[in-house]
Enzyme design. Structure first.
Site, mmCIF file in Angstrom:
data_model
loop_
_atom_site.group_PDB
_atom_site.id
_atom_site.type_symbol
_atom_site.label_atom_id
_atom_site.label_comp_id
_atom_site.label_asym_id
_atom_site.label_seq_id
_atom_site.Cartn_x
_atom_site.Cartn_y
_atom_site.Cartn_z
ATOM 1 N N GLU A 105 1.148 -1.341 0.368
ATOM 2 C CA GLU A 105 -0.137 0.229 -0.022
ATOM 3 C C GLU A 105 0.769 1.054 -0.112
ATOM 4 O O GLU A 105 0.580 2.043 -0.693
ATOM 5 C CB GLU A 105 -1.060 0.101 0.865
ATOM 6 C CG GLU A 105 -2.233 -1.022 1.632
ATOM 7 C CD GLU A 105 -2.231 -2.297 1.650
ATOM 8 O OE1 GLU A 105 -0.960 -2.681 2.309
ATOM 9 O OE2 GLU A 105 -2.691 -3.116 1.345
ATOM 10 N N HIS A 155 -8.761 -5.304 8.817
ATOM 11 C CA HIS A 155 -9.852 -5.131 7.233
ATOM 12 C C HIS A 155 -10.873 -4.927 7.912
ATOM 13 O O HIS A 155 -11.473 -4.191 6.941
ATOM 14 C CB HIS A 155 -9.462 -6.496 5.992
ATOM 15 C CG HIS A 155 -8.484 -6.655 5.780
ATOM 16 N ND1 HIS A 155 -7.158 -8.133 6.414
ATOM 17 C CD2 HIS A 155 -7.800 -6.090 4.782
ATOM 18 C CE1 HIS A 155 -6.523 -7.917 5.520
ATOM 19 N NE2 HIS A 155 -6.485 -7.356 4.692
#
Length: 322
Positions: A105, A155
């Site tokens: 990311e 998540h």
């Protein structure tokens, strides 16, 4: 000095390219844009309502069609993404504009900043640092957030307050009407937290006794709570805030001055959550009209649990008895 001149020249070329985007009323791209907007909105002319991932896919098609500088990249993007939001983009626009990246990311964000500004730097502060010479105005980051039933401490997080605390970013949640028709198991992950343009909050339910504020998937919880409260004769006004930075204080203020009470609900932990910002601002702006302290129904101050997710979540029952 030579470097600065080169950068200014690159910026001027980028600006000129932006001005040549096909947004004129007579262009084919503009006609396609209007047609897709009508379809996505479920408007007249034979248009129909679509689910959220289809709307996102259409929006990405429009961006790539109308702006030759637009790129779409990320994890699994090339084959359509895990939620299929980028299906067909690589085939239509080529793998040089729509492509996969490594599972990193930080690398994705860094590459996006460099691609948007032609210099790798902190995106939010780029305009400020350069004295308005350059900016990252072409950079949009679309990311999932929130509980999905099994995401656990990574998540299922809701980190919106972190981004709201960074001056220079705009933070937006897609509006509630777009989630209608999504299956329950994927509802939360289809809601994308997006850094983009500001927009006005929407009063999605009129009421007179109390104002309820939320964003994203929490609006579904608030609507359920309102329906139960109505059975007891309590009239709730519900506001979909949609944009957190900058947030629509005027719409919220007008509602609270009418109802005299406010409850804010979000999945993120209560301490330091964006609900605290709303509570503080409304306490200042509506002090003489508030009939009770502002209530917050939020997530807990713990890492997001996996097995105990139902205990963590701000449910309709918690909203009914804050």
């Amino acid at each position: 000095m030579a470097t600065m001149r080169a950068l200014r020249e690159a910026a001027r070329k980028a600006a000129a390219l932006t001005e040549r985007r096909h947004f004129s009323g007579g262009s084919a791209a503009a006609a396609g844009l209007a047609e897709r907007n009508e379809v996505a909105a479920g408007g007249g002319g034979g248009g129909k309502a679509v689910n959220l991932f289809t709307a996102v896919n259409q929006a990405l098609h429009i961006a790539l069609e109308t702006d030759p500088r637009a790129y779409v990249f990320g994890e699994d993007i090339g084959f359509g993404g895990v939620f299929r939001c980028t299906t067909g983009l690589a085939d239509r626009f080529g793998k040089n504009r729509v492509f996969n990246t490594p599972l990193c990311e930080q690398g994705i964000a860094g590459f996006a900043i460099g691609l948007a500004a032609m210099i790798v730097n902190e995106a939010a502060k780029f305009r400020y640092r350069s004295g308005n010479e350059f900016n990252c105005g072409g950079l949009t980051i679309r990311t999932p957030y929130g509980a999905v039933g099994h995401g656990g401490h990574y998540h299922s997080q809701s980190p919106e307050a972190f981004f709201c605390h960074v001056p220079g970013l705009k933070v937006k949640f897609l509006a509630l009407p777009l989630i209608c028709g999504c299956t329950d198991c994927l509802l939360k992950k289809f809601l994308k937290m997006t850094i983009c343009c500001p927009s006005q909050a929407e009063v999605i339910r009129k009421g007179s006794d109390i104002t309820l504020i939320g964003w994203g998937a929490q609006l579904a919880v608030l609507k359920e709570a309102c329906e139960d409260a109505a059975k007891d004769g309590i009239s709730c006004e519900v506001i979909d805030l949609r944009t957190l930075i900058p947030w629509d204080k005027e719409t919220v203020e007008a509602s609270v001055k009418k109802t005299g009470k406010l409850l804010v609900s979000h999945e993120a932990p209560i301490t330091g959550g964006f609900g605290a910002e709303i509570a503080a601002s409304i306490a200042e702006r509506c002090f003489q009209r508030l009939e009770a302290p502002v209530a917050r129904v939020c997530g807990l101050d713990t890492p997001f649990p996996l097995v105990y997710e139902p205990f963590y979540m701000p449910t309709k029952n918690k909203v009914m008895m804050p």
